[in-house]
Design an enzyme around this catalytic site. Structure first.
Site, PDB file in Angstrom:
ATOM      1  N   GLU A  51       0.810  -1.223   0.000  1.00 52.63           N
ATOM      2  CA  GLU A  51       0.000   0.000   0.000  1.00 52.63           C
ATOM      3  C   GLU A  51       0.841   1.271   0.000  1.00 52.63           C
ATOM      4  OE1 GLU A  51      -0.560  -2.658   1.842  1.00 52.63           O
ATOM      5  OE2 GLU A  51      -2.666  -3.243   1.683  1.00 52.63           O
ATOM      6  N   PHE A 113     -11.676  -7.372  13.934  1.00 47.99           N
ATOM      7  CA  PHE A 113     -10.631  -7.860  13.037  1.00 47.99           C
ATOM      8  C   PHE A 113     -10.239  -6.774  12.034  1.00 47.99           C
ATOM      9  CE2 PHE A 113      -9.488 -10.077   9.008  1.00 47.99           C
ATOM     10  CZ  PHE A 113      -8.242 -10.531   9.441  1.00 47.99           C
ATOM     11  N   GLN A 114      -8.962  -6.519  11.931  1.00 48.90           N
ATOM     12  CA  GLN A 114      -8.405  -5.500  11.029  1.00 48.90           C
ATOM     13  C   GLN A 114      -8.995  -4.115  11.262  1.00 48.90           C
ATOM     14  OE1 GLN A 114      -8.283  -7.137   6.968  1.00 48.90           O
ATOM     15  NE2 GLN A 114      -6.248  -7.895   7.503  1.00 48.90           N
ATOM     16  N   LYS A 163     -17.576  -0.908   6.044  1.00 46.27           N
ATOM     17  CA  LYS A 163     -18.022  -1.863   5.033  1.00 46.27           C
ATOM     18  C   LYS A 163     -19.540  -1.838   4.849  1.00 46.27           C
ATOM     19  CE  LYS A 163     -17.043  -6.528   3.449  1.00 46.27           C
ATOM     20  NZ  LYS A 163     -16.496  -7.851   3.797  1.00 46.27           N
ATOM     21  N   MET A 482      24.361   9.129   2.173  1.00 43.83           N
ATOM     22  CA  MET A 482      24.054  10.348   2.907  1.00 43.83           C
ATOM     23  C   MET A 482      24.338  10.162   4.398  1.00 43.83           C
ATOM     24  SD  MET A 482      23.192  13.418   2.565  1.00 43.83           S
ATOM     25  CE  MET A 482      22.242  13.957   1.163  1.00 43.83           C
TER      26      MET A 482
HETATM   27  C1  LIG Z   1      18.263  14.684   1.929  1.00 43.51           C
HETATM   28  C2  LIG Z   1      17.524  15.954   1.664  1.00 43.51           C
HETATM   29  C3  LIG Z   1      18.224  17.137   1.474  1.00 43.51           C
HETATM   30  C4  LIG Z   1      17.566  18.313   1.143  1.00 43.51           C
HETATM   31  N1  LIG Z   1      18.294  19.422   0.847  1.00 43.51           N
HETATM   32  C5  LIG Z   1      17.664  20.513   0.344  1.00 43.51           C
HETATM   33  C6  LIG Z   1      18.398  21.632  -0.145  1.00 43.51           C
HETATM   34  O1  LIG Z   1      19.615  21.659  -0.140  1.00 43.51           O
HETATM   35  N2  LIG Z   1      17.708  22.676  -0.656  1.00 43.51           N
HETATM   36  C7  LIG Z   1      16.331  22.675  -0.720  1.00 43.51           C
HETATM   37  O2  LIG Z   1      15.767  23.630  -1.232  1.00 43.51           O
HETATM   38  N3  LIG Z   1      15.621  21.653  -0.241  1.00 43.51           N
HETATM   39  C8  LIG Z   1      16.241  20.569   0.269  1.00 43.51           C
HETATM   40  N4  LIG Z   1      15.504  19.504   0.707  1.00 43.51           N
HETATM   41  C9  LIG Z   1      14.040  19.599   0.667  1.00 43.51           C
HETATM   42  C10 LIG Z   1      13.491  20.301   1.904  1.00 43.51           C
HETATM   43  O3  LIG Z   1      13.432  19.396   2.968  1.00 43.51           O
HETATM   44  C11 LIG Z   1      12.063  20.855   1.628  1.00 43.51           C
HETATM   45  O4  LIG Z   1      11.229  19.828   1.184  1.00 43.51           O
HETATM   46  C12 LIG Z   1      12.047  21.928   0.583  1.00 43.51           C
HETATM   47  O5  LIG Z   1      13.087  22.859   0.766  1.00 43.51           O
HETATM   48  C13 LIG Z   1      10.714  22.657   0.610  1.00 43.51           C
HETATM   49  O6  LIG Z   1      10.503  23.297  -0.599  1.00 43.51           O
HETATM   50  P1  LIG Z   1       9.595  24.568  -0.716  1.00 43.51           P
HETATM   51  O7  LIG Z   1      10.033  25.614   0.224  1.00 43.51           O
HETATM   52  O8  LIG Z   1       9.556  24.906  -2.160  1.00 43.51           O
HETATM   53  O9  LIG Z   1       8.165  24.161  -0.167  1.00 43.51           O
HETATM   54  P2  LIG Z   1       7.080  23.073  -0.523  1.00 43.51           P
HETATM   55  O10 LIG Z   1       7.171  21.990   0.474  1.00 43.51           O
HETATM   56  O11 LIG Z   1       7.023  22.710  -1.948  1.00 43.51           O
HETATM   57  O12 LIG Z   1       5.808  23.928  -0.117  1.00 43.51           O
HETATM   58  C14 LIG Z   1       5.209  24.783  -1.005  1.00 43.51           C
HETATM   59  C15 LIG Z   1       4.864  26.118  -0.362  1.00 43.51           C
HETATM   60  O13 LIG Z   1       4.111  26.839  -1.328  1.00 43.51           O
HETATM   61  C16 LIG Z   1       2.804  27.079  -0.863  1.00 43.51           C
HETATM   62  N5  LIG Z   1       1.875  26.846  -1.953  1.00 43.51           N
HETATM   63  C17 LIG Z   1       1.309  25.690  -2.360  1.00 43.51           C
HETATM   64  N6  LIG Z   1       0.509  25.892  -3.405  1.00 43.51           N
HETATM   65  C18 LIG Z   1       0.568  27.215  -3.676  1.00 43.51           C
HETATM   66  C19 LIG Z   1      -0.055  28.036  -4.654  1.00 43.51           C
HETATM   67  N7  LIG Z   1      -0.885  27.548  -5.572  1.00 43.51           N
HETATM   68  N8  LIG Z   1       0.235  29.355  -4.643  1.00 43.51           N
HETATM   69  C20 LIG Z   1       1.071  29.881  -3.692  1.00 43.51           C
HETATM   70  N9  LIG Z   1       1.681  29.149  -2.759  1.00 43.51           N
HETATM   71  C21 LIG Z   1       1.424  27.828  -2.755  1.00 43.51           C
HETATM   72  C22 LIG Z   1       2.585  26.136   0.297  1.00 43.51           C
HETATM   73  O14 LIG Z   1       1.660  26.684   1.194  1.00 43.51           O
HETATM   74  C23 LIG Z   1       3.990  25.994   0.865  1.00 43.51           C
HETATM   75  O15 LIG Z   1       4.269  27.030   1.775  1.00 43.51           O
HETATM   76  C24 LIG Z   1      16.157  18.320   1.066  1.00 43.51           C
HETATM   77  C25 LIG Z   1      15.448  17.159   1.302  1.00 43.51           C
HETATM   78  C26 LIG Z   1      16.114  15.967   1.572  1.00 43.51           C
HETATM   79  C27 LIG Z   1      15.318  14.725   1.761  1.00 43.51           C
HETATM   80  C1  LIG Z   2      12.311   5.592   5.209  1.00 45.33           C
HETATM   81  C2  LIG Z   2      13.600   6.264   5.557  1.00 45.33           C
HETATM   82  N1  LIG Z   2      14.419   5.714   6.474  1.00 45.33           N
HETATM   83  C3  LIG Z   2      15.601   6.302   6.765  1.00 45.33           C
HETATM   84  C4  LIG Z   2      15.978   7.471   6.166  1.00 45.33           C
HETATM   85  C5  LIG Z   2      17.305   8.152   6.529  1.00 45.33           C
HETATM   86  N2  LIG Z   2      18.190   8.193   5.347  1.00 45.33           N
HETATM   87  C6  LIG Z   2      18.323   9.282   4.575  1.00 45.33           C
HETATM   88  S1  LIG Z   2      19.334   9.057   3.275  1.00 45.33           S
HETATM   89  C7  LIG Z   2      19.647   7.472   3.727  1.00 45.33           C
HETATM   90  C8  LIG Z   2      20.581   6.615   2.927  1.00 45.33           C
HETATM   91  C9  LIG Z   2      20.113   6.353   1.550  1.00 45.33           C
HETATM   92  O1  LIG Z   2      20.999   5.455   0.935  1.00 45.33           O
HETATM   93  P1  LIG Z   2      20.964   5.196  -0.617  1.00 45.33           P
HETATM   94  O2  LIG Z   2      19.581   4.957  -1.053  1.00 45.33           O
HETATM   95  O3  LIG Z   2      21.957   4.159  -0.972  1.00 45.33           O
HETATM   96  O4  LIG Z   2      21.380   6.606  -1.205  1.00 45.33           O
HETATM   97  P2  LIG Z   2      22.812   7.332  -1.240  1.00 45.33           P
HETATM   98  O5  LIG Z   2      22.806   8.343  -0.162  1.00 45.33           O
HETATM   99  O6  LIG Z   2      23.859   6.304  -1.045  1.00 45.33           O
HETATM  100  O7  LIG Z   2      22.863   7.945  -2.605  1.00 45.33           O
HETATM  101  C10 LIG Z   2      18.965   7.141   4.903  1.00 45.33           C
HETATM  102  C11 LIG Z   2      19.045   5.856   5.591  1.00 45.33           C
HETATM  103  C12 LIG Z   2      15.070   8.021   5.234  1.00 45.33           C
HETATM  104  N3  LIG Z   2      15.320   9.178   4.614  1.00 45.33           N
HETATM  105  N4  LIG Z   2      13.916   7.389   4.917  1.00 45.33           N
END
Ligand SMILES: Cc1cc2nc3c(=O)[nH]c(=O)nc-3n(C[C@H](O)[C@H](O)[C@H](O)COP(=O)(O)OP(=O)(O)OC[C@H]3O[C@@H](n4cnc5c(N)ncnc54)[C@H](O)[C@@H]3O)c2cc1C
Ligand SMILES: Cc1ncc(C[n+]2csc(CCOP(=O)(O)OP(=O)(O)O)c2C)c(N)n1
Ligand SMILES: [Mg+2]
Lengths: 584, 171
Positions: A51, A113-114, A163, A482
């Site tokens: 799911e 159940f479930q 259901k 990472m």
């Molecule tokens: C490993 C990892 C590393 C990351 N590193 C970075 C990084 O280096 N840089 C980075 O930028 N992000 C990074 N992120 C992502 C970060 O965590 C956020 O998800 C991201 O920065 C959020 O993007 P955003 O501000 O565009 O907001 P979003 O989460 O896309 O939110 C959208 C915003 O716009 C508003 N909005 C929605 N619809 C509308 C509309 N129609 N009109 C006006 N406003 C609207 C919402 O209310 C909200 O405030 C990383 C994520 C991971 C997993």
């Molecule tokens: C469901 C979930 N569990 C744990 C994490 C924490 N986490 C972030 S990046 C990462 C490693 C990912 O490894 P891989 O897919 O090999 O990517 P790489 O960084 O090596 O490119 C982990 C464990 C996560 N983001 N999501």
């Protein structure tokens, strides 16, 4: 003719909403709905293998097409398995409808159940949720649920349906209470005063920057188009968050690349030194701001966001405008009229100086594994060889995700599917499946890590079943890269449980599911491998073996300011104090 | 390392909502999930058809958090309107309390005398106890309870605050 049952009303409601696909998995508490779907040609049910896969596939479909994704799962474990995807959609503002079966109304609360308290569990990771206790309420509930999921700030909506409500027919006497109300009316446009004030600030800025985000994508392709026009009028430098990539062409000379933790030096420096920041549909996430008290200290800030709670949440702004990106950009463009842009020559020269640091340059060869492919190179070549097809690219979570964001340039919206807010490993392949269904003619590539891909690896079977030619391109660095990188930075390279041990043979695994498998081991085989992947008209896994010691840079360490980026050549190993360690 | 904290202000919020199942859980859950404080919360339906309820929440937090509480509440689909009475201007706040005091002789007479000063009503009595009903601003109730503590306080039930703007304006 007999009266329609709850299940029949539900299916008709979905059709009325224009639903093409339902991503689902059957079980006891949804059997009446499954029976109703049986033989119905109007809706295609996509049978996933878990799911969570259904949820992420619906997310991918939604992000690629702009239409809401629909999920159908059974009660209890079916619903709880979907929760991660629901929370993911909530964080990333993805429109999604999740239909969950529930035990019959008479058994609710008896530990039947479930039985799981789906409404309770999803209360804080949905935009809204409903328990429908009477089939008479179903039609209106569906109508309202789609409206809530897709308008304003989009998000997931759960409809929990016992259901017996699926089986029963509505009593004639009882009209739904819901039908009359038209609650929930998001504010779309700005006031004339706000537009005038914003324009005044922007037109007089000497060092402006547009900080754009996922809200521009949420707002629809028109918003990206208007953003281009607005940038053209103002000539302002522009950056984007991870979620906004594609809302502005990466090849445009004024585009500074992504900002934030793994953003470019020029984007982060420009954010730090600007005098007017225009935030358009972004939410000042901690990955973006770095240390808050050092975030863009000298700028006046304008924030355009459809969700008032995003404004002043973490960063106080000078002018908050509640409204839709496309609508407000349209208003700004109209109000700009025949003005000429400021002379931004000096500002752009400073930016050019930061750009000259070439922060995305990386060593030709890895120190430890000089014969292996550099992961950055792999993405650059993937980009070069596939860009003419304007592919849809999804990712898992980790270094490969950031490298994809840095080195795969996007020119248009809805081509980039990634889990940003929740950072859910296992998102990418099901998202690619959903996107491929929504865009059957597109090339769809999941850029994956060898660890993440194993989180929803079972969905290989879904792509096989529906003959979806998705490509999974694994940057196999044999590490949760990472995590390894953070351990190198903060825990003196004690690599606790971050090695990807006992990996499967991905090529054999692909073949076992009827996919094609390709392994790329040497730099000289990279291009040929990518081309072979594209030439195959079915699904492909590419196991691209890359140097395991590469780090994702630039990087703003947690708790640091934009100006304290780590670049290539900086020493990165070591430890940190507890305050920095406590940040994520 | 230290866990960070910030200075708080007390605010009274009046929230009108659709009277539907789960709305209270949504609101209280929002407070716990986002780490906001609830000092008191009252709720009752206020329309003829029982379709609309009014919830009064007393909370405290730094100004930025108070603003977030309001906007986060407004984001909930069943919430019609949030008014920050504290910020909106002059308003009345009232609370109802039932206070049981047990005692004999001088103590009992003194309790009754003070109750009269506070205009508390006696709603139940035995030869050894009273139940007082008192309405008023929360600090008035606080001081009454503090006095009763010395005179044989047995138990207290408080309704929590309901509030309303002064003057013509609704809410
Ligand atoms: C490993 C990892 C590393 C990351 N590193 C970075 C990084 O280096 N840089 C980075 O930028 N992000 C990074 N992120 C992502 C970060 O965590 C956020 O998800 C991201 O920065 C959020 O993007 P955003 O501000 O565009 O907001 P979003 O989460 O896309 O939110 C959208 C915003 O716009 C508003 N909005 C929605 N619809 C509308 C509309 N129609 N009109 C006006 N406003 C609207 C919402 O209310 C909200 O405030 C990383 C994520 C991971 C997993
Ligand atoms: C469901 C979930 N569990 C744990 C994490 C924490 N986490 C972030 S990046 C990462 C490693 C990912 O490894 P891989 O897919 O090999 O990517 P790489 O960084 O090596 O490119 C982990 C464990 C996560 N983001 N999501
Ligand atoms: Mg890896």
């Amino acid at each position: 003719m007999s009266q329609p049952s709850g299940a029949a009303i539900l299916v008709q409601g979905l059709i009325d909403q224009g639903v093409e696909f339902v991503f689902g998995y059957p079980g006891g508490a949804v059997l009446p709905i499954y029976d109703e779907l049986f033989g119905d040609e109007r809706i295609r049910h996509i049978l996933v293998r878990h799911e969570a896969g259904a949820g992420h596939a619906a997310e991918g479909y939604a992000r690629a097409t702009g239409k809401p994704g629909v999920v159908l799962v059974t009660s209890g474990p079916g619903a709880t398995n979907a929760v991660t995807a629901i929370a993911d959609a909530y964080m990333d503002s993805i429109p999604m409808i999740v239909l969950t079966g529930q035990v019959p109304t008479s058994l609710i609360g008896t530990d039947a159940f479930q039985e799981a308290d789906t409404i309770g569990i999803t209360r804080h990771c949905t935009k809204h949720n409903y328990l429908v206790k009477d089939p008479a309420d179903l039609a209106a509930t569906i109508e309202e649920a789609f409206r809530i999921a897709t308008t304003g700030r989009p998000g997931p909506v759960v409809i929990d349906i016992p259901k017996d409500v699926q089986i029963a027919v509505p009593s004639q006497s009882r009209a739904s209470k819901l039908t009359a109300t038209h609650r929930y009316a998001p504010q779309m446009v700005a006031s004339a005063e706000q537009i005038a004030e914003a324009l005044e600030m922007i037109a007089n800025a000497e060092r402006p920057i547009l900080y754009t985000g996922g809200g521009v994508i949420n707002s629809g392709p028109e918003a990206s188009e208007l953003l281009r026009q607005f940038q053209d009028l103002t000539q302002s430098p522009i950056t984007s968050t991870l979620m906004g990539l594609g809302c502005f062409p990466s090849t445009h000379p004024d585009f500074l690349g992504m900002l934030g933790m793994h953003g470019t030096y020029e984007a982060n420096m420009a954010m730090n030194r600007c005098d007017v920041m225009v935030c358009i549909g972004a939410r000042f996430d901690d990955r973006v701001t770095g240390r808050l008290d050092a975030f863009s200290p000298d700028s006046k800030k304008i924030h355009i966001d459809i969700d008032r709670s995003s404004i002043n949440k973490t960063v106080p702004v000078d002018l908050g405008i509640v409204g839709d990106c496309a609508a407000v950009l349209g208003q700004l463009i109209a109000a700009w009229g025949e003005r000429k842009p400021q002379d931004l020559g000096e500002w752009k020269a400073r930016i050019a100086g930061w750009r000259a640091r070439e922060c995305l340059a990386y060593p030709e060869k890895s120190a430890k594994h000089p014969d292996m492919i550099m992961p950055q190179r792999a993405i650059e070549r993937l980009h070069a060889l596939t860009r003419h097809k304007e592919p849809i690219v999804s990712t898992e979570v980790g270094q490969h995700q950031m490298w994809a964001a840095q080195y795969y340039g996007f020119e248009s919206p809805n081509k980039w599917l990634t889990s940003g807010g929740l950072g859910t490993m296992g998102y990418g392949m099901p998202a690619a499946i959903g996107a491929q269904l929504g865009c059957p003619d597109a090339l769809v590539i999941d850029i994956a890590g060898e660890a993440s891909i194993q989180m929803n690896i079972q969905e290989l079977g879904t792509a096989s079943q529906y003959r979806l030619p998705v490509k999974v391109f694994i940057l196999n660095n044999e590490y949760m890269g990472m995590v390894r990188q953070w351990q190198e930075l903060t825990y003196e390279s004690r690599y606790s449980n971050s090695y990807s041990d006992s990996l499967p043979d991905f090529v054999a695994l692909a073949e076992a599911y009827g996919w094609k498998g390709i392994r790329i081991e040497r730099p000289e085989d990279l291009d040929a491998g990518i081309l072979a992947m594209m030439e195959h008209d079915g699904p492909v896994i590419v196991d691209c073996c890359v140097a395991s010691d590469a780090n994702c840079l630039p990087m703003i360490p947690s708790g640091a300011a934009h100006t304290d980026m780590i670049l290539y050549g900086d020493r990165v190993d070591g430890t940190m104090d507890d305050e920095a360690k406590a940040l994520v | 390392m230290k866990i960070a904290t910030a200075a708080s202000e007390r605010h009274v919020l009046a929230v009108t909502v659709d009277n539907e199942p789960g709305i209270l859980a949504k609101i209280t859950g929002l407070f716990t999930a986002r780490g906001y404080n609830i000092d008191s919360l009252t709720v009752a339906d206020i329309s003829d058809d029982h379709a609309v309820s009014r919830i009064t929440i007393v909370t405290n937090g730094p100004p930025q958090v108070i603003d977030q509480i309001e906007t986060q509440l407004e984001r909930l689909v069943p919430v019609h309107k949030v008014v920050d009475l504290t910020a909106a201007g002059p308003h009345v706040e009232r609370e109802l309390a039932l206070i049981k005091v047990a005692g004999k002789g001088e103590m009992r007479v003194e309790a009754l005398r003070i109750a009269e000063l506070f205009r508390a009503k006696v709603v139940d009595t035995t030869t050894q106890s009273f139940v007082f009903e008192l309405t008023g601003a929360p600090d008035k109730i606080d001081s009454f309870i503090a006095l009763m503590r010395e005179l044989g306080l047995v138990s207290v039930g408080r309704s929590g605050v309901v509030g309303m703007m002064r003057g013509l304006k609704s809410v």
